[in-house]
Design an enzyme around this catalytic site. Structure first.
Site, short mmCIF file in Angstrom:
data_model
loop_
_atom_site.label_atom_id
_atom_site.label_comp_id
_atom_site.label_asym_id
_atom_site.label_seq_id
_atom_site.Cartn_x
_atom_site.Cartn_y
_atom_site.Cartn_z
NE ARG A 237 -4.06 6.24 -20.38
CZ ARG A 237 -3.70 7.30 -21.10
NH1 ARG A 237 -4.01 8.51 -20.68
NH2 ARG A 237 -3.02 7.15 -22.23
CE1 TYR B 13 3.66 5.90 -13.60
CE2 TYR B 13 2.49 3.87 -13.15
CZ TYR B 13 3.46 4.56 -13.84
OH TYR B 13 4.21 3.90 -14.78
CB SER C 102 11.51 1.97 -15.73
OG SER C 102 10.56 2.49 -16.63
CG LEU D 145 -2.63 0.71 -27.42
CD1 LEU D 145 -4.10 0.69 -27.01
CD2 LEU D 145 -2.44 -0.05 -28.73
N GLY E 257 0.29 6.09 -25.81
CA GLY E 257 -0.54 6.99 -25.02
C GLY E 257 -1.90 7.26 -25.64
#
Length: 289
Positions: A18, A48, A148, A202, A204
């Site tokens: 984030r 990111y 991933s 969680l 997002g």
């Protein structure tokens, strides 16, 4: 050592999904809290900060390292490559080699502790990808290899061709997204002794303390257990992941100190067997057979 949980361990990682490039003061403060709390696995990716700042989170971490190098002492730094904006994925040899070099430069390191292929590229075969990754290990540019968002069969196909071990698999896993329990990915990780890191543990934020209505059955069960345990919903959700026998490390990305402290309670919260299955059954909408 990857500083990810092994079966029977409880760990959290701290993630930079984030973050934007300019948030250096927040990043330093949260990393100070994370390291003081025993968190020693830091997760990021070259994408990111995109679309307006591709590489932004890595440049941020490079700037943090330059200002506060002690925050990285004894920690593992993981990043990812293989997402090409507009492609959408590119795991060709030339692209991954260039992506790894760019990540090294932005992070300000000579070697990346754990390098993930971010998404499976359907246009690259496992033998070619394995050769590329083994080459990066042999060149000393990465210490450990991960993937991933692969399927179990995609992981198996890749490891058949690799010389270096496939050390970790990062997957989406939360009480709202339990597919990995049933689709073979966690079973394969246990069979091959691969570490599991969970992104969006969680969902997002959708099952955080201000959760979305779509997961009301799950959040109601989490709240019921949290009230008995006198801790946050987030702590119970993370403990649910940690208690799986594969040894799951949730990646927490909050930029709020109190929320991070709430999440840390998961490390000491051992759910009963009934509580764990209650959460799973709330998500499935049915009792286990």
């Amino acid at each position: 050592m990857l500083k990810l949980a092994r079966p029977g361990e409880r760990r959290l990682a701290y993630g930079f999904w984030r973050y934007q490039e300019h948030e250096i003061e927040t990043a330093i403060a949260m990393l100070e809290l994370a390291r003081a709390s025993g968190v020693d696995h830091i997760d990021t990716a070259d994408v990111y900060g995109a679309p307006h700042g591709f590489g932004g989170a890595e440049r941020l971490l490079g700037a943090v390292r330059a200002r506060a190098p002690s925050l990285f002492e004894g920690a593992v730094l993981a990043t990812k490559g293989g997402v090409e904006l507009g492609a959408p994925y590119n795991s060709s040899r030339a692209y991954i080699q260039a992506a790894c070099d760019a990540s090294l430069s932005r992070l300000g390191v000579e070697r990346i502790d754990l390098y993930y292929i971010h998404r499976h590229d359907l246009l690259i075969g496992p033998a070619e990808l394995a050769d590329t990754l083994d080459g990066l290990v042999a060149a000393g540019k990465i210490a450990a290899v991960g993937v991933s968002n692969f399927t179990a069969t995609q992981v198996e196909a890749l490891v058949q061709h690799m010389k270096a071990p496939l050390a970790a698999h990062q997957i989406e896993f939360s009480p709202a997204c339990v597919d990995a329990i049933f689709d073979g990915r966690l079973d394969l990780a246990m069979r091959r002794s691969q570490a599991i890191a969970a992104w969006s543990p969680l969902a997002g934020g959708r099952i955080g303390d201000n959760g979305a209505a779509e997961f009301s059955d799950v959040t109601a069960k989490l709240d019921e257990i949290a009230a008995r345990r006198e801790c946050s919903r987030a702590a119970i959700a993370l403990a649910f992941l940690q208690q799986h026998p594969s040894g799951v490390t949730p990646i927490v990305g909050t930029k709020t100190a109190q929320r991070f402290r709430d999440c840390l309670r998961a490390n000491s919260c051992v759910l009963t067997r009934r509580e764990w299955y209650d959460i799973l059954e709330a998500r499935l909408g049915a009792r286990m057979p």
